[in-house]
Scaffold this motif. Structure first.
Motif, mmCIF file in Angstrom:
data_model
loop_
_atom_site.group_PDB
_atom_site.id
_atom_site.type_symbol
_atom_site.label_atom_id
_atom_site.label_comp_id
_atom_site.label_asym_id
_atom_site.label_seq_id
_atom_site.Cartn_x
_atom_site.Cartn_y
_atom_site.Cartn_z
ATOM 1 N N ALA A 67 4.314 -3.512 9.717
ATOM 2 C CA ALA A 67 4.951 -2.207 9.892
ATOM 3 C C ALA A 67 3.915 -1.150 10.270
ATOM 4 O O ALA A 67 4.158 -0.324 11.176
ATOM 5 N N VAL A 68 2.773 -1.152 9.610
ATOM 6 C CA VAL A 68 1.708 -0.176 9.899
ATOM 7 C C VAL A 68 1.243 -0.323 11.341
ATOM 8 O O VAL A 68 1.086 0.678 12.067
ATOM 9 N N GLU A 69 1.027 -1.564 11.774
ATOM 10 C CA GLU A 69 0.557 -1.802 13.149
ATOM 11 C C GLU A 69 1.592 -1.343 14.175
ATOM 12 O O GLU A 69 1.242 -0.758 15.215
ATOM 13 N N THR A 70 2.871 -1.554 13.865
ATOM 14 C CA THR A 70 3.943 -1.151 14.785
ATOM 15 C C THR A 70 4.022 0.373 14.891
ATOM 16 O O THR A 70 4.085 0.935 15.999
ATOM 17 N N TYR A 71 4.006 1.078 13.725
ATOM 18 C CA TYR A 71 4.068 2.535 13.724
ATOM 19 C C TYR A 71 2.878 3.128 14.469
ATOM 20 O O TYR A 71 3.006 4.118 15.205
ATOM 21 N N GLN A 72 1.702 2.517 14.293
ATOM 22 C CA GLN A 72 0.499 3.044 14.945
ATOM 23 C C GLN A 72 0.574 2.844 16.465
ATOM 24 O O GLN A 72 0.181 3.720 17.240
ATOM 25 N N GLU A 73 1.114 1.703 16.894
ATOM 26 C CA GLU A 73 1.211 1.399 18.324
ATOM 27 C C GLU A 73 2.120 2.385 19.066
ATOM 28 O O GLU A 73 1.885 2.713 20.232
ATOM 29 N N VAL A 74 3.177 2.861 18.382
ATOM 30 C CA VAL A 74 4.111 3.780 19.043
ATOM 31 C C VAL A 74 3.700 5.235 18.845
ATOM 32 O O VAL A 74 4.456 6.155 19.187
ATOM 33 N N ILE A 102 2.892 7.010 15.963
ATOM 34 C CA ILE A 102 3.250 7.751 14.750
ATOM 35 C C ILE A 102 1.982 8.032 13.940
ATOM 36 O O ILE A 102 1.104 7.174 13.812
ATOM 37 N N SER A 103 1.876 9.243 13.413
ATOM 38 C CA SER A 103 0.660 9.645 12.695
ATOM 39 C C SER A 103 0.473 8.845 11.395
ATOM 40 O O SER A 103 1.416 8.257 10.861
ATOM 41 N N LEU A 104 -0.748 8.885 10.895
ATOM 42 C CA LEU A 104 -1.073 8.178 9.649
ATOM 43 C C LEU A 104 -0.239 8.727 8.495
ATOM 44 O O LEU A 104 0.277 7.976 7.671
ATOM 45 N N GLN A 105 -0.099 10.050 8.447
ATOM 46 C CA GLN A 105 0.654 10.678 7.365
ATOM 47 C C GLN A 105 2.128 10.274 7.399
ATOM 48 O O GLN A 105 2.721 9.937 6.376
ATOM 49 N N GLU A 106 2.720 10.301 8.593
ATOM 50 C CA GLU A 106 4.127 9.940 8.733
ATOM 51 C C GLU A 106 4.325 8.443 8.474
ATOM 52 O O GLU A 106 5.331 8.025 7.882
ATOM 53 N N THR A 107 3.346 7.629 8.889
ATOM 54 C CA THR A 107 3.409 6.185 8.634
ATOM 55 C C THR A 107 3.424 5.911 7.128
ATOM 56 O O THR A 107 4.182 5.073 6.641
ATOM 57 N N SER A 108 2.592 6.636 6.401
ATOM 58 C CA SER A 108 2.541 6.478 4.941
ATOM 59 C C SER A 108 3.893 6.805 4.329
ATOM 60 O O SER A 108 4.361 6.112 3.416
ATOM 61 N N ARG A 109 4.520 7.879 4.805
ATOM 62 C CA ARG A 109 5.826 8.283 4.276
ATOM 63 C C ARG A 109 6.868 7.200 4.550
ATOM 64 O O ARG A 109 7.656 6.848 3.667
ATOM 65 N N ARG A 110 6.868 6.673 5.778
ATOM 66 C CA ARG A 110 7.850 5.650 6.141
ATOM 67 C C ARG A 110 7.635 4.348 5.352
ATOM 68 O O ARG A 110 8.598 3.702 4.938
ATOM 69 N N VAL A 111 6.365 3.953 5.165
ATOM 70 C CA VAL A 111 6.061 2.742 4.386
ATOM 71 C C VAL A 111 6.513 2.924 2.944
ATOM 72 O O VAL A 111 7.049 2.006 2.312
ATOM 73 N N SER A 112 6.321 4.138 2.433
ATOM 74 C CA SER A 112 6.737 4.441 1.068
ATOM 75 C C SER A 112 8.241 4.251 0.905
ATOM 76 O O SER A 112 8.713 3.652 -0.081
ATOM 77 N N ALA A 145 1.361 3.760 -1.079
ATOM 78 C CA ALA A 145 1.674 3.544 0.336
ATOM 79 C C ALA A 145 0.523 4.043 1.217
ATOM 80 O O ALA A 145 0.132 3.381 2.189
ATOM 81 N N GLU A 146 -0.032 5.215 0.896
ATOM 82 C CA GLU A 146 -1.163 5.759 1.662
ATOM 83 C C GLU A 146 -2.359 4.818 1.607
ATOM 84 O O GLU A 146 -3.038 4.603 2.622
ATOM 85 N N ASP A 147 -2.621 4.246 0.433
ATOM 86 C CA ASP A 147 -3.757 3.319 0.284
ATOM 87 C C ASP A 147 -3.560 2.077 1.146
ATOM 88 O O ASP A 147 -4.503 1.604 1.793
ATOM 89 N N LYS A 148 -2.343 1.561 1.175
ATOM 90 C CA LYS A 148 -2.078 0.356 1.952
ATOM 91 C C LYS A 148 -2.132 0.649 3.454
ATOM 92 O O LYS A 148 -2.632 -0.173 4.234
ATOM 93 N N VAL A 149 -1.634 1.807 3.848
ATOM 94 C CA VAL A 149 -1.666 2.183 5.266
ATOM 95 C C VAL A 149 -3.116 2.309 5.724
ATOM 96 O O VAL A 149 -3.499 1.816 6.806
#
Length: 320
Positions: free
Chosen positions: A282-289, A291-301, A311-315
């Motif tokens: 999921a992190v790799e997909t969000y980053q490829e399109v 999406i910012s690190l902060q928003e990725t953390s929120r979505r993973v959460s 979630a932030e630590d894992k991202v």
């Protein structure tokens, strides 16, 4: 430090059981022959208080705490010897000094007790030498045997004798310096046959600790011994905390099936591995399109039902 404190608490409580305590010493002293009986053991105050030899007024009493200390009596209710154990969750590189101090304080305590007893009885008139020492020519000390029990899976690489701790000196000096040897129980340094001399759950505890770093061997050992399917809860807790196994077993159940607990732990680990793979994807997909690190953390959460900080630590772990 918290983990070591928990290991110390649980192993000390385990070793206080007179059946377990007797089994430990029967294995060490008599190769498993049942010589020491649990009912012959009397709990002693594990606080050691020693005053300067001869009860002089100078100096301050020292106070130390042994882990477990028991007095062994014969059938005639006569004190035979004192047995003590020191539980070690980690290797102690000054163990010979630590144990020598405990044993010396116990002997000094006996001398002090003898002197006090002689002062109270008036039948025997002491010689001048006996009067000065307080310890009479016919007095005898009760032997003390102390066992160091290392609950870790690694090889004990600390010194076993006081002489191993000395700085270099020539032979003329070394032949006269005092020595002291510790009595060590360490699972990694025991053969399976030696461990099987235990008659209680100590056998399963020691076998599990010995092979806890080799999951394949551990599985074979636990499956080959039916005792692992019906293990006392207290022994299971000792295993769990000393090996950090994170085993799960039912609350309130006094007998534990360690084989089942191990299988459930493996399944949990497998499920966690799959979940980690999904988070990474999921992190790799969000980053490829983009999406910012902060928003990725929120979505993973939200997606994986994780606290935001986790979630932030894992991202951050998978962010490239």
């Amino acid at each position: 430090m918290k983990k070591l404190g928990k290991i110390d608490t649980i192993t000390k409580e385990y070793m206080k059981d007179p059946v377990i305590f007797a089994d430990m010493f029967n294995k060490f002293l008599y190769h498993g022959k049942q010589v020491i009986r649990p009912e012959s053991l009397i709990e002693m105050d594990s606080t050691e208080i020693v005053v300067p030899y001869g009860e002089g007024k100078a100096g301050v009493p020292a106070q130390k705490y042994r882990d477990v200390l028991k007095l062994m009596k014969t059938d005639g209710n006569i004190a035979y010897c004192i047995l003590g154990c020191e539980d070690q969750g980690a290797i102690h590189y000054a163990m010979p000094v630590k144990n020598m101090l405990y044993d010396s304080m116990q002997f000094a305590r006996q001398v002090t007790k003898a002197a006090k007893s002689h002062r109270q009885e008036k039948e025997h008139k002491p010689t001048s030498d006996e009067f000065l020492s307080g310890f009479y020519k016919t007095d005898r000390l009760i032997p003390v045997v102390t066992l160091v029990i290392y609950w870790g899976p690694d090889r004990w690489d600390g010194p076993l004798t006081l002489k191993e701790m000395y700085a270099e000196a020539d032979d003329a000096v070394m032949q006269y310096v005092p020595d002291y040897k510790i009595n060590l129980i360490a699972p990694e340094q025991m053969s399976d046959d030696e461990i099987k001399e235990f008659q209680t759950s100590l056998k399963e505890v020691m076998l599990y600790i010995k092979y806890s770093k080799d999951k394949n061997k551990l599985q074979k050992v636990t499956q080959a011994d039916e005792s692992f399917q019906n293990l006392d809860r207290q022994a299971a807790e000792v295993i769990n905390v000393t090996t950090n196994s994170k085993l799960k077993y039912p609350e309130g159940k006094e007998k534990i099936d360690m084989c089942l607990a191990l299988e459930e732990m493996r399944m949990d680990s497998k499920r966690e591995g799959i979940r980690e793979g999904e988070i990474k994807g999921a992190v790799e997909t969000y980053q490829e399109v983009g999406i910012s690190l902060q928003e990725t953390s929120r979505r993973v959460s939200v997606k994986f039902n994780l606290p935001l900080q986790l979630a932030e630590d894992k991202v951050k772990k998978y962010w490239k």
